[in-house]
Design an enzyme around this catalytic site. Structure first.
Site, mmCIF file in Angstrom:
data_model
loop_
_atom_site.group_PDB
_atom_site.id
_atom_site.type_symbol
_atom_site.label_atom_id
_atom_site.label_comp_id
_atom_site.label_asym_id
_atom_site.label_seq_id
_atom_site.Cartn_x
_atom_site.Cartn_y
_atom_site.Cartn_z
ATOM 1 N NE ARG A 16 -3.874 -2.125 2.303
ATOM 2 C CZ ARG A 16 -5.063 -2.059 1.715
ATOM 3 N NH1 ARG A 16 -5.429 -0.928 1.125
ATOM 4 N NH2 ARG A 16 -5.880 -3.089 1.701
ATOM 5 C CB SER A 17 4.511 1.818 0.242
ATOM 6 O OG SER A 17 4.721 1.197 1.499
ATOM 7 C CE LYS A 66 11.207 -3.649 7.121
ATOM 8 N NZ LYS A 66 10.321 -3.399 8.269
ATOM 9 C CG ASP A 103 9.412 -0.492 10.454
ATOM 10 O OD1 ASP A 103 8.605 0.026 9.665
ATOM 11 O OD2 ASP A 103 10.213 -1.382 10.127
ATOM 12 N N GLY A 127 7.226 -11.675 20.611
ATOM 13 C CA GLY A 127 8.087 -11.949 19.468
ATOM 14 C C GLY A 127 9.460 -11.339 19.673
ATOM 15 N N GLY A 129 11.770 -11.242 16.654
ATOM 16 C CA GLY A 129 12.361 -11.209 15.323
ATOM 17 C C GLY A 129 12.751 -9.804 14.911
ATOM 18 N N GLY A 130 13.046 -9.643 13.625
ATOM 19 C CA GLY A 130 13.496 -8.364 13.106
ATOM 20 C C GLY A 130 12.484 -7.255 13.271
ATOM 21 C CB ALA A 154 13.131 -18.518 26.746
ATOM 22 C CD GLU A 155 16.933 -20.728 25.191
ATOM 23 O OE1 GLU A 155 15.998 -20.597 24.360
ATOM 24 O OE2 GLU A 155 16.959 -21.602 26.074
ATOM 25 C CG MET A 220 3.728 -4.272 15.727
ATOM 26 S SD MET A 220 5.397 -4.863 16.171
ATOM 27 C CE MET A 220 6.328 -4.359 14.729
#
Length: 276
Positions: A16-17, A66, A103, A127, A129-130, A154-155, A220
């Site tokens: 949608r950008s 990214k 972001d 979460g 992640g990136g 968990a780590e 998000m």
């Protein structure tokens, strides 16, 4: 003469950008074009170089590029350096590539637009992640009392929390911790979903006591219908917000970096919501 901008991704046809930036350009009277470009997965750097050679001035970058965008940058903003990934590139007049990530700023501004204040709040992010790494720095800058990162592994959450532990917030220190979902206890003022649950339809194992009675659940991701995470939160009687506004707000920050003009995001948010 119109200046060229784009968003790189693979796939990218769904983005949608282009719509958002066309609305910004019209609103702010900016002579620019903005297109979606599907870059080859194995050669993002080549795609960026070709775009610049053809007159490109700047770009947004989405999955899966990214981290690659981070590596092509000549100059990184502090928040991009801490995130380890970027979503905005600027071709400078000196020929260098400047990089930032918008972001996290987009997330915080969307929360503020909905009247959600993070100062002194207990915040939980699901979460590790990136997508989550890219928002931690701005979340901490908003001054929460504590920020907890929870993840199936968990780590990974513990490691991510350690990267941001004890970041200064004025005269105080924000407490940043990481754990697995089984270690979650107590109620949080704001719970932000940064997992892929909204795509997979599979929620992490979350306790029913996770959210304070007047808490807020934020995803998000966004869709025409509430995501599985927001459905779960709504069933527990708390306020829910999806990530459509975050998309618009992070785009507005990129637009400002390129054009030095800050668009009014509210009418664009409303139009996109109607178009969902």
């Amino acid at each position: 003469m119109s200046e060229r901008y784009c968003v790189f991704g693979n796939p990218i046809a769904h983005s949608r950008s282009p719509r958002i930036h066309a609305l910004f350009a019209e609103q702010c009277g900016q002579a620019m074009t903005y297109e979606a470009i599907e870059a080859p997965r194995e050669d993002f750097a080549g795609a960026w170089q070709a775009f610049v050679a053809a007159g490109g001035c700047g770009a947004n970058v989405t999955v899966p590029f990214k981290e690659e965008a981070y590596r092509v940058a000549d100059v990184l903003s502090q928040r991009a350096r801490r995130a380890g990934a970027v979503n905005t590139l600027v071709h400078g007049r000196d020929g260098r590539t400047y990089a930032d990530t918008t972001d996290g700023v987009g997330l915080v501004r969307d929360l503020e637009a909905h009247g959600v204040m993070l100062d002194d709040a207990r915040v939980l992010v699901l979460g590790a992640g990136g997508a989550v790494r890219g928002v931690i720095d701005p979340l901490l800058a908003a001054g929460p009392r504590a920020l907890h990162i929870a993840n199936r592994t968990a780590e990974k959450a513990v490691s991510l929390a350690a990267d941001f532990h004890s970041q200064e917030r004025g005269q105080q220190q924000a407490c940043v911790k990481g754990s697995g979902y089984d270690a979650l206890e107590g109620a949080y003022d704001v719970v932000i979903n940064g997992t892929s649950a909204s795509l997979s339809g599979e929620l992490p194992p979350l306790p029913d006591t996770l959210l304070a009675a007047d808490g807020v659940a934020y995803d998000m991701m966004y869709a025409a219908d509430p995501t599985v995470f927001l459905q779960w939160a709504s069933a527990r009687g708390v306020r829910t917000i999806d990530g459509l506004g975050m998309l618009v707000e992070q785009a507005a920050e990129s637009f400002f970096l390129w054009r030095h003009v800050r668009p009014d995001t509210e009418p664009v948010r409303n139009m996109l919501r109607r178009e969902l």
